[in-house]
Design an enzyme around this catalytic site. Sequence first.
Site, short mmCIF file in Angstrom:
data_model
loop_
_atom_site.label_atom_id
_atom_site.label_comp_id
_atom_site.label_asym_id
_atom_site.label_seq_id
_atom_site.Cartn_x
_atom_site.Cartn_y
_atom_site.Cartn_z
N GLU A 262 0.83 -1.21 0.00
CA GLU A 262 0.00 0.00 0.00
C GLU A 262 0.86 1.26 0.00
O GLU A 262 0.56 2.24 -0.67
CB GLU A 262 -0.95 0.01 1.20
CG GLU A 262 -1.90 1.19 1.17
CD GLU A 262 -2.73 1.38 2.43
OE1 GLU A 262 -3.03 2.53 2.78
OE2 GLU A 262 -3.10 0.36 3.05
N THR B 12 -3.71 3.07 5.41
CA THR B 12 -5.06 2.84 5.94
C THR B 12 -5.12 1.81 7.06
O THR B 12 -6.12 1.73 7.77
CB THR B 12 -6.02 2.38 4.81
OG1 THR B 12 -5.55 1.14 4.29
CG2 THR B 12 -6.12 3.41 3.72
#
Length: 316
Positions: A132, A172
């Site tokens: 990510e 996140t």
Amino acid sequence: MEQKIVNVFLASPRGFCAGVDRAVEIVKKTINKFGSPVYVRHEIVHNKFVVENLRSQGAIFIDELSEIKNKSRPVIFSAHGVPKKVIDEAKLNNIIYIDATCPLVTKVHREAEALAKEEFNIIFIGHRNHPEVIGTMGQIDEKFISLVENKKDVENYSPKINNNKFAYITQTTLSLDDTLEIISVLKKKYPSIKEPIKSDICYATTNRQEAVKKIAKKCDLFLIIGSRSSSNSQRLVEVAKKFGCKESILMHSDQKLPIEKIKNSNNIGVTSGASAPEILVENLIKEIKSIINIRVEEVITSVEKVSFKLPTMLIK
């Protein structure tokens, strides 16, 4: 002699989040639409059970697009997101691609782009080498973005652009509490730093951590089902330890059941990371049941009703 009954506290919410649900569904629907094989760049989600299941249905997992032998076959980008150069490479080679990036990760990508346009020094809180993080940093020119993993990195940070404009974004799947500590150091160093309008840490990460916090202090043992490469699962282990259960174990695919620890416990907590399917929880409960008498209590801290739309090309 009467055998003792051990309490098993089952954290809820747990397991699959909307982003993982969507990503897995994208692979299945792509196989249905295009036939097999379909390629998937990197593990679609960080869970061996899920990956093996999709492999058996016709998915081929690759690290780079150059590994695609038949360029007429579609490729799916994982829920973690990809750098822009990967999308450019797919276009250059006329490869059909389907983007399974979680919409909440895409939100962070768009934030990074908007901040870079305004020439902010972007401080990205995340874990180095996580897919990510690689994907988000690959959305913009590297002169605008710097990664910090901890408070020490913030102290050592120096801006790449000399304009006194600072902003932060986050991965996140971080620990809510650890991230708040880093943010507080950032705000001390740069009082006018721009923050996201809404926290970048996803609702599912937050909810699963809150559920663990609720039961950790009454548990002698906490079993967290998830992969070693799953950031949100690793954070659940840390949260359980931090909030009262020192004996917290990540139950990854090679982890044997800690039988003696189970026998010596009165209260056991169980949860699963956002990429772990519920069947793994059911199997774990069955295994515990085969060792001791248990009483299962589900502890619900919130109810999730989030769902994300599939890409248009898979709905038609």
